[in-house]
Write a protein that holds these residues in place. Sequence first.
Motif, PDB file in Angstrom:
ATOM      1  N   ASP A 250      57.825 -16.379  -5.942  1.00 23.26           N
ATOM      2  CA  ASP A 250      56.739 -15.469  -5.615  1.00 23.26           C
ATOM      3  C   ASP A 250      57.294 -14.295  -4.802  1.00 23.26           C
ATOM      4  N   VAL A 251      57.211 -13.103  -5.356  1.00 21.60           N
ATOM      5  CA  VAL A 251      57.768 -11.905  -4.728  1.00 21.60           C
ATOM      6  C   VAL A 251      57.109 -11.609  -3.376  1.00 21.60           C
ATOM      7  N   VAL A 252      55.824 -11.849  -3.266  1.00 21.01           N
ATOM      8  CA  VAL A 252      55.130 -11.590  -2.002  1.00 21.01           C
ATOM      9  C   VAL A 252      55.701 -12.482  -0.897  1.00 21.01           C
ATOM     10  N   ALA A 253      55.926 -13.763  -1.188  1.00 21.31           N
ATOM     11  CA  ALA A 253      56.509 -14.682  -0.207  1.00 21.31           C
ATOM     12  C   ALA A 253      57.949 -14.296   0.123  1.00 21.31           C
ATOM     13  N   ILE A 254      58.697 -13.847  -0.865  1.00 18.09           N
ATOM     14  CA  ILE A 254      60.075 -13.407  -0.622  1.00 18.09           C
ATOM     15  C   ILE A 254      60.068 -12.211   0.330  1.00 18.09           C
ATOM     16  N   TRP A 255      59.194 -11.232   0.063  1.00 17.89           N
ATOM     17  CA  TRP A 255      59.097 -10.080   0.955  1.00 17.89           C
ATOM     18  C   TRP A 255      58.687 -10.504   2.369  1.00 17.89           C
ATOM     19  N   ALA A 256      57.812 -11.466   2.498  1.00 19.47           N
ATOM     20  CA  ALA A 256      57.394 -11.924   3.833  1.00 19.47           C
ATOM     21  C   ALA A 256      58.594 -12.454   4.612  1.00 19.47           C
ATOM     22  N   GLU A 257      59.458 -13.223   3.941  1.00 15.98           N
ATOM     23  CA  GLU A 257      60.655 -13.736   4.611  1.00 15.98           C
ATOM     24  C   GLU A 257      61.640 -12.617   4.932  1.00 15.98           C
ATOM     25  N   ILE A 258      61.799 -11.665   4.015  1.00 18.49           N
ATOM     26  CA  ILE A 258      62.678 -10.520   4.273  1.00 18.49           C
ATOM     27  C   ILE A 258      62.146  -9.732   5.463  1.00 18.49           C
ATOM     28  N   ASP A 259      60.850  -9.458   5.479  1.00 17.09           N
ATOM     29  CA  ASP A 259      60.253  -8.705   6.577  1.00 17.09           C
ATOM     30  C   ASP A 259      60.435  -9.409   7.919  1.00 17.09           C
ATOM     31  N   THR A 260      60.295 -10.730   7.925  1.00 12.69           N
ATOM     32  CA  THR A 260      60.484 -11.499   9.164  1.00 12.69           C
ATOM     33  C   THR A 260      61.921 -11.349   9.661  1.00 12.69           C
ATOM     34  N   TRP A 261      62.896 -11.462   8.753  1.00 12.68           N
ATOM     35  CA  TRP A 261      64.297 -11.295   9.136  1.00 12.68           C
ATOM     36  C   TRP A 261      64.537  -9.876   9.656  1.00 12.68           C
ATOM     37  N   LEU A 262      64.015  -8.895   8.950  1.00 13.48           N
ATOM     38  CA  LEU A 262      64.210  -7.502   9.362  1.00 13.48           C
ATOM     39  C   LEU A 262      63.585  -7.233  10.725  1.00 13.48           C
ATOM     40  N   ALA A 263      62.417  -7.795  10.989  1.00 13.32           N
ATOM     41  CA  ALA A 263      61.758  -7.603  12.281  1.00 13.32           C
ATOM     42  C   ALA A 263      62.640  -8.110  13.422  1.00 13.32           C
ATOM     43  N   SER A 264      63.355  -9.206  13.195  1.00 11.87           N
ATOM     44  CA  SER A 264      64.214  -9.787  14.226  1.00 11.87           C
ATOM     45  C   SER A 264      65.587  -9.142  14.322  1.00 11.87           C
ATOM     46  N   HIS A 265      66.135  -8.703  13.186  1.00 11.67           N
ATOM     47  CA  HIS A 265      67.523  -8.260  13.156  1.00 11.67           C
ATOM     48  C   HIS A 265      67.737  -6.783  12.848  1.00 11.67           C
ATOM     49  N   ALA A 266      66.832  -6.185  12.120  1.00 11.13           N
ATOM     50  CA  ALA A 266      67.021  -4.798  11.673  1.00 11.13           C
ATOM     51  C   ALA A 266      65.682  -4.057  11.689  1.00 11.13           C
ATOM     52  N   PRO A 267      65.111  -3.874  12.872  1.00  7.18           N
ATOM     53  CA  PRO A 267      63.795  -3.244  12.946  1.00  7.18           C
ATOM     54  C   PRO A 267      63.770  -1.813  12.392  1.00  7.18           C
ATOM     55  N   THR A 268      64.879  -1.113  12.456  1.00  9.06           N
ATOM     56  CA  THR A 268      64.926   0.245  11.899  1.00  9.06           C
ATOM     57  C   THR A 268      64.744   0.205  10.388  1.00  9.06           C
ATOM     58  N   THR A 269      65.362  -0.774   9.760  1.00 10.64           N
ATOM     59  CA  THR A 269      65.221  -0.928   8.315  1.00 10.64           C
ATOM     60  C   THR A 269      63.785  -1.301   7.961  1.00 10.64           C
ATOM     61  N   LEU A 270      63.194  -2.221   8.720  1.00  8.07           N
ATOM     62  CA  LEU A 270      61.807  -2.613   8.468  1.00  8.07           C
ATOM     63  C   LEU A 270      60.877  -1.417   8.630  1.00  8.07           C
ATOM     64  N   ALA A 271      61.104  -0.616   9.676  1.00  8.16           N
ATOM     65  CA  ALA A 271      60.250   0.554   9.906  1.00  8.16           C
ATOM     66  C   ALA A 271      60.370   1.578   8.787  1.00  8.16           C
ATOM     67  N   ALA A 272      61.524   1.618   8.113  1.00  9.51           N
ATOM     68  CA  ALA A 272      61.731   2.583   7.026  1.00  9.51           C
ATOM     69  C   ALA A 272      61.034   2.176   5.736  1.00  9.51           C
ATOM     70  N   LEU A 273      60.709   0.903   5.593  1.00  6.04           N
ATOM     71  CA  LEU A 273      60.025   0.450   4.382  1.00  6.04           C
ATOM     72  C   LEU A 273      58.618   1.026   4.316  1.00  6.04           C
ATOM     73  N   ALA A 274      58.270   1.574   3.182  1.00  2.21           N
ATOM     74  CA  ALA A 274      56.926   2.111   2.994  1.00  2.21           C
ATOM     75  C   ALA A 274      55.931   0.977   2.810  1.00  2.21           C
ATOM     76  N   GLY A 275      54.682   1.280   3.005  1.00  2.97           N
ATOM     77  CA  GLY A 275      53.611   0.331   2.746  1.00  2.97           C
ATOM     78  C   GLY A 275      53.403   0.190   1.248  1.00  2.97           C
ATOM     79  N   PRO A 276      52.320  -0.416   0.853  1.00  2.00           N
ATOM     80  CA  PRO A 276      52.081  -0.656  -0.572  1.00  2.00           C
ATOM     81  C   PRO A 276      51.847   0.632  -1.358  1.00  2.00           C
ATOM     82  N   VAL A 277      52.240   0.592  -2.612  1.00  2.00           N
ATOM     83  CA  VAL A 277      51.986   1.699  -3.527  1.00  2.00           C
ATOM     84  C   VAL A 277      50.511   1.686  -3.900  1.00  2.00           C
TER      85      VAL A 277
END
Length: 176
Positions: free
Chosen positions: A1-28
């Motif tokens: 499930d892509v939505v669940a995969i993104w949730a895990e990626i976002d969680t990792w980014l929030a902890s380790h790479a907040p600049t990268t998470l902030a650069a991600l756009a919201g939904p199309v």
Amino acid sequence: DVVAIWAEIDTWLASHAPTTLAALAGPVSEETIAAVERALGRALPPDVIASYRVHDGYTSLHHYEYVPLGVGLEYWQSHAGLTGRVSANVSSKIKPVYWHPGWFPLAMDGGGNLLCVDLDPEPEGGFGQLVWWEVHEGPFLSEYPSWGAWLDRFRRGLAAGEFGTDVNGRIESKVY
């Protein structure tokens, strides 16, 4: 499930790479999805649409920049004149041409090389498989049968410690 995969990626980014998470756009927007599919004359795979409904690009993921859906359409349109050339990189799963309008760019590296979803594979290929397209070499079939599989590999790489962050908090690969 892509939505669940993104949730895990976002969680990792929030902890380790907040600049990268902030650069991600919201939904199309649904309007953009419809406009892109109209321009393509075909539907995008469900996992690609699901991914763009979470994040509409604009960040570096695993050596490539995940591009917004509208930017992918611009790249696709700009490559329209590249059809007709034969590719030396033969695979029974992808069209044997340098560029094909059935390849839609999802990500791009700094040299103009693309990671595309295949919307028109050869009979032995699979709809939604990923194709690496290189400026000088043309297409290569990737090992990923779908965008969701590629995202999942990225997620597993994050969990396995294959990525860290630079001094600016942006994600970088520890494995080359």
